[in-house]
Design an enzyme around this catalytic site. Structure first.
Site, PDB file in Angstrom:
ATOM      1  CE  LYS A  64      -2.329  -1.545   3.642  1.00  0.00           C
ATOM      2  NZ  LYS A  64      -1.804  -2.940   3.696  1.00  0.00           N
ATOM      3  CB  THR A  65       3.795   2.278   2.083  1.00  0.00           C
ATOM      4  OG1 THR A  65       3.106   1.917   3.276  1.00  0.00           O
ATOM      5  CG2 THR A  65       4.587   3.540   2.301  1.00  0.00           C
ATOM      6  CG  ASP A 109       0.285   2.970   7.031  1.00  0.00           C
ATOM      7  OD1 ASP A 109      -0.688   2.348   6.573  1.00  0.00           O
ATOM      8  OD2 ASP A 109       1.373   2.428   7.325  1.00  0.00           O
ATOM      9  CB  THR A 158      -4.997  -3.687   8.282  1.00  0.00           C
ATOM     10  OG1 THR A 158      -5.201  -2.987   9.513  1.00  0.00           O
ATOM     11  CG2 THR A 158      -3.558  -3.590   7.868  1.00  0.00           C
ATOM     12  NE  ARG A 217       6.473  -4.234   5.540  1.00  0.00           N
ATOM     13  CZ  ARG A 217       5.360  -3.573   5.793  1.00  0.00           C
ATOM     14  NH1 ARG A 217       4.463  -4.085   6.599  1.00  0.00           N
ATOM     15  NH2 ARG A 217       5.146  -2.399   5.247  1.00  0.00           N
TER      16      ARG A 217
HETATM   17  P1  ADP Z   1       2.061  -1.922   3.197  1.00  0.00           P
HETATM   18  O1  ADP Z   1       2.114  -0.424   3.094  1.00  0.00           O
HETATM   19  O2  ADP Z   1       0.869  -2.509   2.484  1.00  0.00           O
HETATM   20  O3  ADP Z   1       2.167  -2.436   4.600  1.00  0.00           O
HETATM   21  P2  ADP Z   1       4.600  -1.758   1.748  1.00  0.00           P
HETATM   22  O4  ADP Z   1       4.181  -0.924   0.599  1.00  0.00           O
HETATM   23  O5  ADP Z   1       5.386  -1.095   2.812  1.00  0.00           O
HETATM   24  O6  ADP Z   1       3.323  -2.512   2.396  1.00  0.00           O
HETATM   25  O7  ADP Z   1       5.402  -3.008   1.131  1.00  0.00           O
HETATM   26  C1  ADP Z   1       6.350  -3.747   1.856  1.00  0.00           C
HETATM   27  C2  ADP Z   1       7.548  -4.097   1.001  1.00  0.00           C
HETATM   28  O8  ADP Z   1       7.168  -5.074   0.040  1.00  0.00           O
HETATM   29  C3  ADP Z   1       8.104  -2.912   0.200  1.00  0.00           C
HETATM   30  O9  ADP Z   1       9.246  -2.398   0.815  1.00  0.00           O
HETATM   31  C4  ADP Z   1       8.468  -3.468  -1.148  1.00  0.00           C
HETATM   32  O10 ADP Z   1       9.852  -3.712  -1.222  1.00  0.00           O
HETATM   33  C5  ADP Z   1       7.743  -4.801  -1.231  1.00  0.00           C
HETATM   34  N1  ADP Z   1       6.642  -4.769  -2.213  1.00  0.00           N
HETATM   35  C6  ADP Z   1       5.360  -4.467  -1.951  1.00  0.00           C
HETATM   36  N2  ADP Z   1       4.605  -4.591  -3.044  1.00  0.00           N
HETATM   37  C7  ADP Z   1       5.407  -4.994  -4.030  1.00  0.00           C
HETATM   38  C8  ADP Z   1       5.196  -5.301  -5.424  1.00  0.00           C
HETATM   39  N3  ADP Z   1       3.985  -5.240  -5.970  1.00  0.00           N
HETATM   40  N4  ADP Z   1       6.251  -5.677  -6.154  1.00  0.00           N
HETATM   41  C9  ADP Z   1       7.480  -5.768  -5.570  1.00  0.00           C
HETATM   42  N5  ADP Z   1       7.740  -5.500  -4.269  1.00  0.00           N
HETATM   43  C10 ADP Z   1       6.726  -5.109  -3.510  1.00  0.00           C
END
Ligand code: ADP
Length: 332
Positions: A64-65, A109, A158, A217
């Site tokens: 998401k981030t 977030d 979430t 992640r």
């Molecule tokens: P969330 O915000 O949903 O908790 P993040 O955006 O922080 O998740 O993602 C966590 C890690 O996973 C990121 O640092 C990135 O390296 C990896 N990641 C997430 N989505 C992808 C994707 N679609 N392709 C490749 N790597 C990804």
């Protein structure tokens, strides 16, 4: 190791962690999400407007981030990152909003945790790019309006169900992120291994993909643990056996379950005959917060089909039972 909410120091939220894809074309998987956003980005770029507000929801660690940063990159603007718990006082959110430049992305977030006051400041800002501020106190209090630059709010949560409906209704695009399939996870692992300069055999990439709970992640984190073991005891190419050794050391089993997942399943089987048993009861038995159990631990077990939610409570399925007794499980 497999807690998707934990962000290690090696993965700062704001700074590029080196593994985050930066453009839509590098963002692996989530094809529906990408398609919707690609069209929206293209259309707003042509109109020279701010992109409509986007709400992204789904389990932690799914990107998401990363997507918020990708959107900003595609729009050619900056992305400001914050999270709801950091916006406790009205001036926190006002400060952020008044400093936004036109078309910038503001990422919040855990947006379901915004307090009422912050939410109410956000409503006119999202709708009319206006802040309604109260100046003075008591009978002399007056409301003053202040314009803010047209911006895009990207909210992540979430728990979409915990968002107040007036807030949810102000998002033009509401998208769910799904757990990643094996092929996408493998591609993510191969890409990350390339960036980390790890000589990973295809069988090793598959093994990491199988054990990362459908979550990029976690895939990246497991890969770093594999890299440690390879650096200490490995020789040349990293194969599936080395991945298995490294991840067993951290008690991550063949399907990516960790000790707390197994504890949950065992508690259900041993104390409640496999269920049905209520969330609160389970949370109390495990000493966990029910909300965390529901938003973080359960989704992957549900996805695997090891657990079922029924109106009368949670049930361990035959597959869940078989897994605990089978060879892919690691002892406690
Ligand atoms: P969330 O915000 O949903 O908790 P993040 O955006 O922080 O998740 O993602 C966590 C890690 O996973 C990121 O640092 C990135 O390296 C990896 N990641 C997430 N989505 C992808 C994707 N679609 N392709 C490749 N790597 C990804």
């Amino acid at each position: 190791l497999v807690d998707p909410t934990a962000r290690p120091e090696e993965e700062p939220v704001v700074r590029e962690d080196g593994l985050r894809p930066r453009r839509l074309a590098d963002y692996i998987g989530q094809s529906e999400l990408k398609q919707v956003l690609r069209i929206a980005v293209e259309a707003t770029r042509r109109r020279q407007e701010a992109l409509d507000h986007v709400l992204l929801y789904g389990p932690p660690g799914l990107g998401k981030t990363t997507m918020a940063l990708v959107l900003a990159e595609e729009l050619g603007v900056r992305c400001r990152i914050t999270s709801a718990p950091a916006l406790e006082r009205p001036r926190d959110i006002v400060g952020l909003l008044v400093n936004l430049q036109p078309r910038e992305v503001l990422f919040i977030d855990e947006i379901h945790r915004l307090n009422r006051v912050a939410e109410e400041i956000l409503y006119p800002a999202m709708e009319d790019f206006r802040l309604d501020l109260t100046v003075g106190k008591g009978t002399t209090a007056r409301t003053r309006s202040l314009d803010v630059a047209p911006f895009t709010l990207v909210g992540a949560t979430t728990r979409a169900g915990s968002l107040s409906s007036p807030l949810r209704d102000r998002f033009g695009l509401i998208q769910r992120l799904e757990f990643y399939g094996l092929a996408d996870l493998e591609a993510i692992v191969v890409r990350a291994a390339g960036l980390l300069q790890l000589p990973l055999r295809p069988c090793a990439a598959q093994e990491v993909a199988r054990r990362c709970r459908g979550t990029p992640r976690i895939a990246n984190r497991l890969l770093r643990r594999v890299r440690d073991v390879a650096a200490v005891g490995g020789h040349g190419q990293i194969d599936a056996a080395l991945v298995d050794a490294a991840l067993s050391l951290h008690r991550v089993d063949g399907r990516g379950l960790d000790a707390s997942d197994r504890r949950l399943l065992r508690l259900m089987l041993e104390a409640y005959g496999g269920g049905p048993v209520g969330l609160e009861t389970l949370a109390a038995g495990l000493g966990e917060d029910p909300a965390t159990l529901e938003a973080v631990v359960e989704p992957y077990l549900l996805q695997l089909g090891f657990l079922q939610r029924t109106p009368r409570g949670r049930i361990v399925t035959a597959a869940g039972r078989a897994h605990l007794d089978g060879p892919a499980a690691v002892a406690a």
